[in-house]
Design a protein around this motif. Structure first.
Motif, PDB file in Angstrom:
ATOM      1  N   THR A  71       0.857  -1.188   0.000  1.00  0.00           N
ATOM      2  CA  THR A  71       0.000   0.000   0.000  1.00  0.00           C
ATOM      3  C   THR A  71       0.891   1.235   0.000  1.00  0.00           C
ATOM      4  OG1 THR A  71      -1.751  -1.152   1.195  1.00  0.00           O
ATOM      5  CG2 THR A  71      -1.792   1.253   1.271  1.00  0.00           C
ATOM      6  N   LEU A  72       0.709   2.084  -0.997  1.00  0.00           N
ATOM      7  CA  LEU A  72       1.560   3.273  -1.119  1.00  0.00           C
ATOM      8  C   LEU A  72       1.000   4.436  -0.314  1.00  0.00           C
ATOM      9  CD1 LEU A  72       2.296   3.212  -4.962  1.00  0.00           C
ATOM     10  CD2 LEU A  72       3.640   2.210  -3.113  1.00  0.00           C
ATOM     11  N   SER A  73      -0.332   4.583  -0.338  1.00  0.00           N
ATOM     12  CA  SER A  73      -0.931   5.700   0.397  1.00  0.00           C
ATOM     13  C   SER A  73      -2.404   5.410   0.644  1.00  0.00           C
ATOM     14  CB  SER A  73      -0.763   7.012  -0.379  1.00  0.00           C
ATOM     15  OG  SER A  73      -1.180   6.849  -1.704  1.00  0.00           O
ATOM     16  N   THR A  74      -2.932   6.060   1.675  1.00  0.00           N
ATOM     17  CA  THR A  74      -4.372   5.965   1.953  1.00  0.00           C
ATOM     18  C   THR A  74      -4.931   7.386   2.000  1.00  0.00           C
ATOM     19  OG1 THR A  74      -3.903   5.912   4.315  1.00  0.00           O
ATOM     20  CG2 THR A  74      -4.239   3.792   3.246  1.00  0.00           C
ATOM     21  N   PHE A  75      -6.211   7.494   1.734  1.00  0.00           N
ATOM     22  CA  PHE A  75      -6.857   8.802   1.667  1.00  0.00           C
ATOM     23  C   PHE A  75      -8.133   8.780   2.521  1.00  0.00           C
ATOM     24  CE2 PHE A  75      -4.569   7.908  -2.172  1.00  0.00           C
ATOM     25  CZ  PHE A  75      -3.894   9.081  -2.458  1.00  0.00           C
ATOM     26  N   ALA A  76      -8.381   9.881   3.215  1.00  0.00           N
ATOM     27  CA  ALA A  76      -9.624  10.008   3.974  1.00  0.00           C
ATOM     28  C   ALA A  76     -10.244  11.366   3.649  1.00  0.00           C
ATOM     29  CB  ALA A  76      -9.346   9.898   5.470  1.00  0.00           C
ATOM     30  N   VAL A  77     -11.539  11.351   3.347  1.00  0.00           N
ATOM     31  CA  VAL A  77     -12.229  12.594   2.985  1.00  0.00           C
ATOM     32  C   VAL A  77     -13.242  12.915   4.073  1.00  0.00           C
ATOM     33  CG1 VAL A  77     -13.648  13.737   1.232  1.00  0.00           C
ATOM     34  CG2 VAL A  77     -11.992  11.966   0.542  1.00  0.00           C
ATOM     35  N   SER A  78     -13.190  14.143   4.589  1.00  0.00           N
ATOM     36  CA  SER A  78     -14.232  14.582   5.518  1.00  0.00           C
ATOM     37  C   SER A  78     -15.076  15.635   4.796  1.00  0.00           C
ATOM     38  CB  SER A  78     -13.606  15.134   6.794  1.00  0.00           C
ATOM     39  OG  SER A  78     -12.760  16.205   6.455  1.00  0.00           O
ATOM     40  N   ARG A  79     -15.983  16.280   5.523  1.00  0.00           N
ATOM     41  CA  ARG A  79     -16.937  17.163   4.843  1.00  0.00           C
ATOM     42  C   ARG A  79     -16.250  18.232   3.981  1.00  0.00           C
ATOM     43  NH1 ARG A  79     -21.286  19.802   8.561  1.00  0.00           N
ATOM     44  NH2 ARG A  79     -21.478  17.620   9.102  1.00  0.00           N
ATOM     45  N   ASP A  80     -15.238  18.920   4.557  1.00  0.00           N
ATOM     46  CA  ASP A  80     -14.623  20.002   3.786  1.00  0.00           C
ATOM     47  C   ASP A  80     -13.107  19.871   3.708  1.00  0.00           C
ATOM     48  OD1 ASP A  80     -14.143  20.357   6.376  1.00  0.00           O
ATOM     49  OD2 ASP A  80     -15.032  22.358   6.549  1.00  0.00           O
ATOM     50  N   ASN A  81     -12.609  18.652   3.892  1.00  0.00           N
ATOM     51  CA  ASN A  81     -11.148  18.480   3.837  1.00  0.00           C
ATOM     52  C   ASN A  81     -10.826  17.051   3.412  1.00  0.00           C
ATOM     53  OD1 ASN A  81      -8.530  19.175   4.015  1.00  0.00           O
ATOM     54  ND2 ASN A  81      -8.459  19.417   6.240  1.00  0.00           N
ATOM     55  N   VAL A  86       0.919   8.740   3.857  1.00  0.00           N
ATOM     56  CA  VAL A  86       1.919   7.924   3.153  1.00  0.00           C
ATOM     57  C   VAL A  86       2.734   7.162   4.185  1.00  0.00           C
ATOM     58  CG1 VAL A  86       3.981   7.985   1.687  1.00  0.00           C
ATOM     59  CG2 VAL A  86       2.067   9.527   1.213  1.00  0.00           C
ATOM     60  N   ASP A  87       2.828   5.855   3.988  1.00  0.00           N
ATOM     61  CA  ASP A  87       3.621   5.010   4.882  1.00  0.00           C
ATOM     62  C   ASP A  87       4.644   4.274   4.019  1.00  0.00           C
ATOM     63  OD1 ASP A  87       4.653   3.200   6.629  1.00  0.00           O
ATOM     64  OD2 ASP A  87       2.729   2.479   7.389  1.00  0.00           O
ATOM     65  N   LEU A  88       5.931   4.518   4.287  1.00  0.00           N
ATOM     66  CA  LEU A  88       6.968   3.861   3.471  1.00  0.00           C
ATOM     67  C   LEU A  88       7.147   2.392   3.864  1.00  0.00           C
ATOM     68  CD1 LEU A  88       9.693   6.661   3.240  1.00  0.00           C
ATOM     69  CD2 LEU A  88       7.840   6.142   1.657  1.00  0.00           C
ATOM     70  N   LEU A 262     -16.699   1.950  -0.572  1.00  0.00           N
ATOM     71  CA  LEU A 262     -18.103   2.179  -0.918  1.00  0.00           C
ATOM     72  C   LEU A 262     -18.668   3.440  -0.255  1.00  0.00           C
ATOM     73  CD1 LEU A 262     -19.672  -1.394  -0.873  1.00  0.00           C
ATOM     74  CD2 LEU A 262     -19.343   0.125  -2.838  1.00  0.00           C
ATOM     75  N   ASP A 263     -18.101   3.815   0.911  1.00  0.00           N
ATOM     76  CA  ASP A 263     -18.609   5.024   1.580  1.00  0.00           C
ATOM     77  C   ASP A 263     -18.127   6.313   0.916  1.00  0.00           C
ATOM     78  OD1 ASP A 263     -15.973   5.295   2.299  1.00  0.00           O
ATOM     79  OD2 ASP A 263     -16.280   5.014   4.452  1.00  0.00           O
ATOM     80  N   LEU A 264     -17.279   6.185  -0.080  1.00  0.00           N
ATOM     81  CA  LEU A 264     -16.718   7.321  -0.828  1.00  0.00           C
ATOM     82  C   LEU A 264     -15.942   8.284   0.075  1.00  0.00           C
ATOM     83  CD1 LEU A 264     -19.660   8.164  -3.292  1.00  0.00           C
ATOM     84  CD2 LEU A 264     -17.720   6.633  -3.639  1.00  0.00           C
ATOM     85  N   LYS A 265     -15.530   7.787   1.228  1.00  0.00           N
ATOM     86  CA  LYS A 265     -14.789   8.657   2.154  1.00  0.00           C
ATOM     87  C   LYS A 265     -13.352   8.167   2.360  1.00  0.00           C
ATOM     88  CE  LYS A 265     -18.550  10.701   4.604  1.00  0.00           C
ATOM     89  NZ  LYS A 265     -19.713  10.292   5.299  1.00  0.00           N
ATOM     90  N   HIS A 266     -13.079   6.982   1.908  1.00  0.00           N
ATOM     91  CA  HIS A 266     -11.729   6.436   2.071  1.00  0.00           C
ATOM     92  C   HIS A 266     -11.278   5.802   0.761  1.00  0.00           C
ATOM     93  CE1 HIS A 266     -13.482   6.465   6.136  1.00  0.00           C
ATOM     94  NE2 HIS A 266     -12.260   6.845   6.487  1.00  0.00           N
TER      95      HIS A 266
END
Ligand code: SF4
Ligand code: SF4
Length: 345
Positions: A71-81, A86-88, A262-266
């Protein structure tokens, strides 16, 4: 380079000094269908697990610096951010206990692309810089043609290299850490007799080589023989299974995928090692496949190893370990392929 000698029983003491780290080394893995012993690299928890008389591991050390899947990177989306993490994937120093010269040279070749090129790979470099490597001499197996590739001995890319002189080891020291470690075990300066035992041990390997590749003018021969029927011949045999790249210590091609939850947030971005022999390796968006035939894919692999890489780095991307030929169910080996392209078979 600094040289020392120490008695074989001191090696367990050296292991204990290093055991605060994760130690990886050769272990026995049963036998193949012909009764031949199998070996692989794995994490070691006890000195007695080490199979230091191993012949060759099925897989190379590559996966400890280039995991098959990462896994190169993970993403989390909140309401306005949104946040990117990144984990090497580098947690602790890793000690490699007993790596043969071909595999040390393979890592040196990977360095040229992944650590020393215009765009270094931080995931690779983080793991590579945290390696402590103890090299170990070997006796060539029938499939080994490392001498043809100039990789049968290593002159850099390790901390310590050990050659078996009978009841003792001849140690080549390349790093300050290795020097400090050896100062904590019972070792001494090599005598004139040790020098001659060392020279005898290294020259004695020559008679064991049975496989060879004629590398003279190989880049030019490959340019001349781009349309050779030999590629069709080997391509018809090839099963496009990708096993050769899996076991190869220098194959580094990869694919990247992005997955959204599926939650479109991660989401996450992952990397998986690929093989140029797999049918979809050259398939692009829109569905076009630049290399739909196994012959063209197999040819590409050989041109990358023995033509393109030589042009870029003045050395081949093959260390002559012979693993690909050993693992191939279609009996496709570099010595046979290159000889036939040269018109020798
Ligand atoms: S050359 Fe052999 S190991 Fe490689 S993809 Fe073809 S059949 Fe598989
Ligand atoms: S191409 Fe085959 S012989 Fe060459 S380094 Fe890779 S596995 Fe070893």
């Amino acid at each position: 380079m600094i040289f020392k000698v120490f008695k074989k029983q001191e090696l367990a003491r050296l292991y204990e000094l290093l055991a605060v780290n994760v130690i990886v080394g050769p272990v026995a893995r049963g036998n193949d269908r012909n009764g031949k012993p199998l070996y692989d690299f794995d994490v070691i928890y006890d000195f007695n697990e080490l199979a230091l008389d191993y012949t060759q591991t099925v897989h190379s050390p590559k996966r400890f610096v280039l995991p098959y899947h990462e896994t190169l990177s993970t993403f989390a989306v909140s309401r306005d951010n949104w946040e990117k993490h990144v984990d090497l994937n580098v947690y602790r120093p890793l000690v490699f206990f007993g790596m043969h010269a071909c595999d040390i040279n393979a890592l040196n070749k990977l360095d040229l692309v992944l650590a020393q090129s215009t765009y270094p790979n931080p995931y690779y470099m983080g793991k590579r810089k945290n390696l402590f490597i103890i090299g170990l001499d070997c006796n060539p197996e029938p499939q080994c043609f490392c001498r043809s590739m100039g990789t049968d001995s290593a002159i850099h890319g390790f901390d310590l290299f050990l050659t078996d002189l009978g009841g003792k080891y001849f140690a080549e020291i390349l790093s300050a850490t290795a020097f400090d470690l050896l100062s904590q075990i019972n070792c001494k300066e090599p005598s004139a007799k040790d020098h001659s035992l060392y020279k005898h041990a290294t020259s004695g390997k020559s008679k064991h080589y049975t496989a060879a590749v004629d590398t003279s003018d190989l880049t030019k021969i490959l340019d001349l023989e781009f349309e050779s029927k030999a590629w069709e011949h080997w391509g018809e045999k090839c099963l496009s299974c990708g096993t050769c790249a899996n076991v190869c210590p220098t194959c580094y091609c990869y694919g990247v995928e992005e997955h959204v939850d599926l939650d479109l947030k991660h989401a996450n971005k992952t990397k998986s090692l690929h093989s140029c022999n797999l049918i979809d390796f050259a398939k692009v968006a829109g569905g076009h496949n630049f290399r739909p035939k196994s012959a063209s894919r197999l040819k590409y692999r050989y041109y990358h190893k023995h033509r393109g890489f030589v042009e870029a780095f003045e050395e081949s991307l093959c260390v002559g370990c012979g693993r690909c030929g050993e693992a191939c169910l279609a009996d496709i080996t570099p010595p046979a392929v290159i000889a036939s392209v040269r018109g020798k078979e």
